[in-house]
Design a protein around this motif. Sequence first.
Motif, PDB file in Angstrom:
ATOM      1  N   ASP A   7      17.433 -39.778 -22.056  1.00  0.00           N
ATOM      2  CA  ASP A   7      18.803 -40.157 -21.702  1.00  0.00           C
ATOM      3  C   ASP A   7      19.652 -38.974 -21.238  1.00  0.00           C
ATOM      4  O   ASP A   7      20.812 -39.153 -20.865  1.00  0.00           O
ATOM      5  N   VAL A   8      19.085 -37.771 -21.263  1.00  0.00           N
ATOM      6  CA  VAL A   8      19.805 -36.596 -20.789  1.00  0.00           C
ATOM      7  C   VAL A   8      19.876 -36.656 -19.263  1.00  0.00           C
ATOM      8  O   VAL A   8      18.875 -36.904 -18.595  1.00  0.00           O
ATOM      9  N   VAL A   9      21.061 -36.444 -18.715  1.00  0.00           N
ATOM     10  CA  VAL A   9      21.249 -36.476 -17.263  1.00  0.00           C
ATOM     11  C   VAL A   9      21.235 -35.037 -16.751  1.00  0.00           C
ATOM     12  O   VAL A   9      22.155 -34.262 -17.027  1.00  0.00           O
ATOM     13  N   VAL A  10      20.159 -34.701 -16.019  1.00  0.00           N
ATOM     14  CA  VAL A  10      19.972 -33.344 -15.500  1.00  0.00           C
ATOM     15  C   VAL A  10      20.208 -33.361 -13.994  1.00  0.00           C
ATOM     16  O   VAL A  10      19.668 -34.212 -13.287  1.00  0.00           O
ATOM     17  N   ASP A  11      21.000 -32.403 -13.535  1.00  0.00           N
ATOM     18  CA  ASP A  11      21.229 -32.244 -12.096  1.00  0.00           C
ATOM     19  C   ASP A  11      20.751 -30.854 -11.693  1.00  0.00           C
ATOM     20  O   ASP A  11      21.076 -29.875 -12.356  1.00  0.00           O
ATOM     21  N   ARG A  12      19.967 -30.779 -10.629  1.00  0.00           N
ATOM     22  CA  ARG A  12      19.479 -29.502 -10.110  1.00  0.00           C
ATOM     23  C   ARG A  12      19.860 -29.329  -8.642  1.00  0.00           C
ATOM     24  O   ARG A  12      19.142 -28.700  -7.879  1.00  0.00           O
ATOM     25  N   THR A  13      20.989 -29.888  -8.243  1.00  0.00           N
ATOM     26  CA  THR A  13      21.413 -29.782  -6.853  1.00  0.00           C
ATOM     27  C   THR A  13      21.735 -28.323  -6.520  1.00  0.00           C
ATOM     28  O   THR A  13      22.549 -27.691  -7.193  1.00  0.00           O
ATOM     29  N   CYS A  14      21.096 -27.806  -5.493  1.00  0.00           N
ATOM     30  CA  CYS A  14      21.316 -26.439  -5.029  1.00  0.00           C
ATOM     31  C   CYS A  14      22.683 -26.358  -4.358  1.00  0.00           C
ATOM     32  O   CYS A  14      22.996 -27.163  -3.473  1.00  0.00           O
ATOM     33  N   ALA A  15      23.478 -25.380  -4.766  1.00  0.00           N
ATOM     34  CA  ALA A  15      24.823 -25.212  -4.192  1.00  0.00           C
ATOM     35  C   ALA A  15      24.769 -24.811  -2.722  1.00  0.00           C
ATOM     36  O   ALA A  15      25.711 -25.069  -1.976  1.00  0.00           O
TER      37      ALA A  15
END
Length: 192
Positions: free
Chosen positions: A62-70
């Motif tokens: 249920d952990v929401v992980v975001d790895r969007t490169c800036a």
Amino acid sequence: MAVEVWWSSLVAARHELVGLLDATERARVESLDRPADRGRSLLGAALLRVAAGSWLDVAPGDVVVDRTCADCGEPHGAPRILQPDAPWVSVSHSGVLAVVALCSDGPVGVDVQRVAELDDPADGSAWARREAAFKAGTAGPHAIAPNAVAPDAVEHELRSPLAGYAAALVAPAPAGEPVVVHWPPAAKRPSS
């Protein structure tokens, strides 16, 4: 201020961990050519979810992980947890080890490096310190300039649980603050 460090090894990289990951994380793991690289990526992503889930008192899935490169918008940037009261996080893996750091008060950077993989194994500690400082300065929703270190970040003592590895931790707290270390990862975060 709270800082936690979670360690694990490739021994824990079982196929069942894939079930903890989201579709983007699974695609990232599957895109890697070498089995060892897939194992480290799987382990790092799963360990991040286990550690953040323990911190937030939610299931790892249920952990929401975001790895969007800036820079480019692709999903290969520094991880961020997108939930209320989420900690700042950092992930590293090398050789057979993976490590995750979580911090309540600001950007955190962690690094582990198998020293035998470096051109100059004597440079292991300096390498890990530079990497951890870089991550502490560029990770998270309030990233500062590339190659800069957050102004209140300090290095904390961090020892690898295995010989032959260098490790470093940089977080925004006075040196000497207690750092909770989990090895192997515990099921629940100790209450404060």
